[in-house]
Scaffold this motif. Structure first.
Motif, PDB file in Angstrom:
ATOM      1  N   SER A   1       0.834  -1.199   0.000  1.00 14.58           N
ATOM      2  CA  SER A   1       0.000   0.000   0.000  1.00 14.58           C
ATOM      3  C   SER A   1       0.870   1.251   0.000  1.00 14.58           C
ATOM      4  CB  SER A   1      -0.921  -0.003   1.219  1.00 14.58           C
ATOM      5  OG  SER A   1      -1.712   1.159   1.252  1.00 14.58           O
ATOM      6  N   GLN A   2       1.949   1.238   0.785  1.00 13.00           N
ATOM      7  CA  GLN A   2       2.872   2.376   0.805  1.00 13.00           C
ATOM      8  C   GLN A   2       3.556   2.553  -0.545  1.00 13.00           C
ATOM      9  OE1 GLN A   2       5.502   2.668   4.291  1.00 13.00           O
ATOM     10  NE2 GLN A   2       4.209   1.154   5.308  1.00 13.00           N
ATOM     11  N   LEU A   3       3.949   1.436  -1.153  1.00 14.98           N
ATOM     12  CA  LEU A   3       4.641   1.515  -2.435  1.00 14.98           C
ATOM     13  C   LEU A   3       3.730   2.035  -3.551  1.00 14.98           C
ATOM     14  CD1 LEU A   3       6.619  -1.855  -2.321  1.00 14.98           C
ATOM     15  CD2 LEU A   3       7.625   0.426  -2.358  1.00 14.98           C
ATOM     16  N   LEU A   4       2.433   1.722  -3.444  1.00 19.43           N
ATOM     17  CA  LEU A   4       1.511   2.060  -4.519  1.00 19.43           C
ATOM     18  C   LEU A   4       0.825   3.401  -4.329  1.00 19.43           C
ATOM     19  CD1 LEU A   4      -0.166  -1.457  -4.953  1.00 19.43           C
ATOM     20  CD2 LEU A   4       1.592  -0.428  -6.402  1.00 19.43           C
ATOM     21  N   GLU A   5       1.091   4.069  -3.220  1.00 15.54           N
ATOM     22  CA  GLU A   5       0.425   5.352  -2.942  1.00 15.54           C
ATOM     23  C   GLU A   5       0.670   6.385  -4.037  1.00 15.54           C
ATOM     24  OE1 GLU A   5       1.776   6.534   0.882  1.00 15.54           O
ATOM     25  OE2 GLU A   5       0.269   5.377   1.972  1.00 15.54           O
ATOM     26  N   ALA A   6       1.850   6.329  -4.662  1.00 16.65           N
ATOM     27  CA  ALA A   6       2.179   7.315  -5.705  1.00 16.65           C
ATOM     28  C   ALA A   6       1.267   7.181  -6.923  1.00 16.65           C
ATOM     29  CB  ALA A   6       3.638   7.153  -6.132  1.00 16.65           C
ATOM     30  N   LEU A   7       0.629   6.014  -7.071  1.00 16.58           N
ATOM     31  CA  LEU A   7      -0.241   5.804  -8.228  1.00 16.58           C
ATOM     32  C   LEU A   7      -1.590   6.469  -8.072  1.00 16.58           C
ATOM     33  CD1 LEU A   7       0.466   2.019  -8.894  1.00 16.58           C
ATOM     34  CD2 LEU A   7       1.353   3.969 -10.166  1.00 16.58           C
ATOM     35  N   GLY A   8      -1.985   6.721  -6.832  1.00 17.73           N
ATOM     36  CA  GLY A   8      -3.296   7.322  -6.596  1.00 17.73           C
ATOM     37  C   GLY A   8      -3.989   6.655  -5.434  1.00 17.73           C
ATOM     38  N   ASP A   9      -5.201   6.182  -5.668  1.00 18.76           N
ATOM     39  CA  ASP A   9      -6.045   5.626  -4.617  1.00 18.76           C
ATOM     40  C   ASP A   9      -5.808   4.117  -4.495  1.00 18.76           C
ATOM     41  OD1 ASP A   9      -7.983   5.279  -2.713  1.00 18.76           O
ATOM     42  OD2 ASP A   9      -9.635   5.253  -4.150  1.00 18.76           O
ATOM     43  N   VAL A  10      -5.464   3.634  -3.305  1.00 23.01           N
ATOM     44  CA  VAL A  10      -5.236   2.208  -3.070  1.00 23.01           C
ATOM     45  C   VAL A  10      -6.183   1.737  -1.977  1.00 23.01           C
ATOM     46  CG1 VAL A  10      -3.572   0.420  -2.440  1.00 23.01           C
ATOM     47  CG2 VAL A  10      -2.805   2.463  -3.681  1.00 23.01           C
ATOM     48  N   VAL A  11      -6.989   0.730  -2.284  1.00 24.53           N
ATOM     49  CA  VAL A  11      -7.883   0.104  -1.308  1.00 24.53           C
ATOM     50  C   VAL A  11      -7.386  -1.313  -1.065  1.00 24.53           C
ATOM     51  CG1 VAL A  11     -10.233  -0.718  -0.864  1.00 24.53           C
ATOM     52  CG2 VAL A  11      -9.861   1.500  -1.993  1.00 24.53           C
ATOM     53  N   THR A  12      -7.198  -1.674   0.201  1.00 28.83           N
ATOM     54  CA  THR A  12      -6.677  -3.003   0.527  1.00 28.83           C
ATOM     55  C   THR A  12      -7.759  -3.838   1.206  1.00 28.83           C
ATOM     56  OG1 THR A  12      -5.857  -2.340   2.715  1.00 28.83           O
ATOM     57  CG2 THR A  12      -4.362  -2.068   0.825  1.00 28.83           C
ATOM     58  N   CYS A  13      -7.742  -5.134   0.890  1.00 28.13           N
ATOM     59  CA  CYS A  13      -8.678  -6.093   1.493  1.00 28.13           C
ATOM     60  C   CYS A  13      -7.907  -7.361   1.855  1.00 28.13           C
ATOM     61  CB  CYS A  13      -9.808  -6.452   0.528  1.00 28.13           C
ATOM     62  SG  CYS A  13     -10.817  -5.053   0.004  1.00 28.13           S
ATOM     63  N   SER A  14      -8.338  -8.005   2.945  1.00 28.53           N
ATOM     64  CA  SER A  14      -7.637  -9.198   3.415  1.00 28.53           C
ATOM     65  C   SER A  14      -8.285 -10.492   2.958  1.00 28.53           C
ATOM     66  CB  SER A  14      -7.563  -9.186   4.944  1.00 28.53           C
ATOM     67  OG  SER A  14      -8.868  -9.195   5.508  1.00 28.53           O
ATOM     68  N   ASP A  15      -9.442 -10.416   2.322  1.00 23.80           N
ATOM     69  CA  ASP A  15     -10.106 -11.638   1.844  1.00 23.80           C
ATOM     70  C   ASP A  15     -10.925 -11.312   0.599  1.00 23.80           C
ATOM     71  OD1 ASP A  15     -13.053 -11.101   2.674  1.00 23.80           O
ATOM     72  OD2 ASP A  15     -11.900 -10.710   4.501  1.00 23.80           O
ATOM     73  N   ALA A  16     -11.348 -12.363  -0.098  1.00 24.03           N
ATOM     74  CA  ALA A  16     -12.032 -12.195  -1.377  1.00 24.03           C
ATOM     75  C   ALA A  16     -13.423 -11.593  -1.206  1.00 24.03           C
ATOM     76  CB  ALA A  16     -12.122 -13.544  -2.091  1.00 24.03           C
ATOM     77  N   GLU A  17     -14.139 -12.012  -0.162  1.00 25.01           N
ATOM     78  CA  GLU A  17     -15.499 -11.494   0.023  1.00 25.01           C
ATOM     79  C   GLU A  17     -15.507  -9.981   0.205  1.00 25.01           C
ATOM     80  OE1 GLU A  17     -14.175 -14.009   1.675  1.00 25.01           O
ATOM     81  OE2 GLU A  17     -15.577 -15.684   1.917  1.00 25.01           O
ATOM     82  N   THR A  18     -14.598  -9.479   1.034  1.00 31.89           N
ATOM     83  CA  THR A  18     -14.503  -8.035   1.247  1.00 31.89           C
ATOM     84  C   THR A  18     -14.117  -7.316  -0.044  1.00 31.89           C
ATOM     85  OG1 THR A  18     -13.788  -8.459   3.521  1.00 31.89           O
ATOM     86  CG2 THR A  18     -13.438  -6.243   2.672  1.00 31.89           C
ATOM     87  N   ALA A  19     -13.210  -7.933  -0.807  1.00 33.81           N
ATOM     88  CA  ALA A  19     -12.772  -7.332  -2.070  1.00 33.81           C
ATOM     89  C   ALA A  19     -13.924  -7.247  -3.064  1.00 33.81           C
ATOM     90  CB  ALA A  19     -11.627  -8.151  -2.652  1.00 33.81           C
TER      91      ALA A  19
END
Length: 408
Positions: free
Chosen positions: A306-324
């Motif tokens: 998430s830190q590495l991808l912040e420069a790309l814009g908006d990053v949403v993280t999920c820990s499982d498939a259902e939440t994603a």
């Protein structure tokens, strides 16, 4: 007399039936052992690669933020991680070769380009020892049909071996052809190999310097794996060496001609330049930011990516498939990065459900996984993923994948 013969025939028939039953049981047991071995390899690969990914990604972030005084400690972590990754890859590759799980998957490619890219990736190792490392090719392009992963592994093993045993001078990687074969030679000006050891050098876990006083690190698997990969591609490998004068490894592979790969014009789309332009320009010229849905059950990897991808814009993280899937139902993302081993619903099942959702039929979905054995990439691409990256990976490799998707 007839009764005796009949009993004898009945006894032989019974023995044949018993032998057939034993053979069937042995075959079933062998198949079960093969299945268990394959499962062990898969689980071992995933369980080791996942923490390695977290470790190396965190080290990359620290390297960009620490002062010079502390940088060497982080670089030592990266070197140790790289060595552990290489040892893991060697052990798993050898196990696959033993179990005949690894079969070459040839494709059309430009061999000169592949050799040049591989040499460039290994150049920092040569630079650390102030060694000259270069490619000499008979022609600018060499279209052929072979397995790029096997070929790259052969090159990496031979070049890293040359760097390890060369303290002064140069390493040349020569590419040429004759009437029927492609010839790759790796020449160094290093320590050379004694005549006594040449006969054993392709054996597993074998090194010329052994015991508590050995002079070089390593598992002793690189050359054994190289020989078996070359033979799996219907080729041959020879060595010519003189102690204290240098060594030349020569690989011969059948030359199967192919159409030269088309230029992808990848250099015209540089992600860093595009992001920099977006930051500089006014609203009419600003590039649209990339929204990323990152699905990963490992907390440390989620955080660092998430830190590495912040420069790309908006990053949403999920820990499982259902939440994603719920997050994807609420908005449309530009790209999805999906782990495969997830709780309750795996990444492949999640991909199948995602593709049925409105707006996600053509959205790039990248498989990011510790399942990184030969054949895994093809398996996940066939399952419908747009791209694939195996753990562990340098952050630049993931950014390159995203650049490719952003440009397309």
């Amino acid at each position: 007399m007839t009764e005796t013969k009949t009993k004898h025939v009945e006894m032989l028939a019974k023995q044949i039936v018993e032998l057939q039953e034993r053979l069937r049981e042995a075959e079933e047991k062998a198949e079960e052992m093969t299945r268990l071995k394959s499962s062990l390899l898969t689980n071992m690969s995933h369980e080791i690669r996942t923490p390695l990914t977290s470790m190396l990604a965190h080290a990359a972030i620290l390297e960009s933020r620490l002062d010079d005084e502390n940088l060497e400690a982080v670089r030592a972590i990266k070197r140790a991680g790289a060595r552990l990754t290489e040892t893991l890859n060697s052990v798993l590759t050898l196990a696959q070769l033993d179990g005949q799980f690894l079969q070459p998957s040839p494709e059309d490619l430009d061999l000169v380009e592949l050799v040049t890219e591989t040499v460039d990736s290994l150049r920092p190792q040569a630079d650390d020892k102030e060694l000259a490392l270069y490619v000499s090719a008979q022609q600018d392009e060499l279209p052929t049909h072979c397995d790029p992963r096997c070929m790259r592994r052969i090159l990496v093993n031979l070049i890293e071996n040359a760097v390890k045993f060369t303290d002064h001078g140069e390493i040349e990687v020569a590419v040429s052809t004759d009437d029927d074969d492609i010839i790759i030679e790796v020449r160094d000006t290093g320590a050379g190999i004694s005549e006594d050891f040449i006969h054993d050098m392709f054996e597993e876990f074998t090194q010329e310097s052994t015991g508590l006083t050995r002079t070089h690190e390593g598992s002793g698997l690189g050359l054994a794996i190289t020989k078996r990969l070359v033979e799996a591609m219907d080729g041959a490998i020879d060595v010519d060496s003189e102690k204290d004068r240098g060594t030349t490894f020569k690989v011969r592979l059948p030359w199967i001609d192919a159409c030269a790969p088309q230029d992808s014009n990848d250099e015209t789309c540089d992600l860093a330049a595009m992001l920099a332009k977006s930051a500089r320009c006014g609203s009419s010229q600003t590039l649209p930011s990339m929204s990323v849905l990152l699905v990963e059950d490992n907390r440390d990897i989620r955080r660092v990516l998430s830190q590495l991808l912040e420069a790309l814009g908006d990053v949403v993280t999920c820990s499982d498939a259902e939440t994603a899937l719920r997050a994807a139902g609420e908005r449309e993302f530009d790209v999805v990065i999906m782990d495969i081993s997830l709780p309750r619903m795996d990444g492949v099942q999640a991909l199948q459900k995602l593709r049925t959702m409105n707006g996600y039929q053509d959205i790039p979905v990248i498989a990011m996984t510790g399942h990184a054995l030969p054949g895994d990439r093809e398996r996940f691409l066939e399952a419908g993923f747009t791209d694939y990256i195996g753990k562990p990976f340098p952050p630049s490799a993931l950014l390159k994948k995203l650049r490719k998707r952003l440009c397309s």
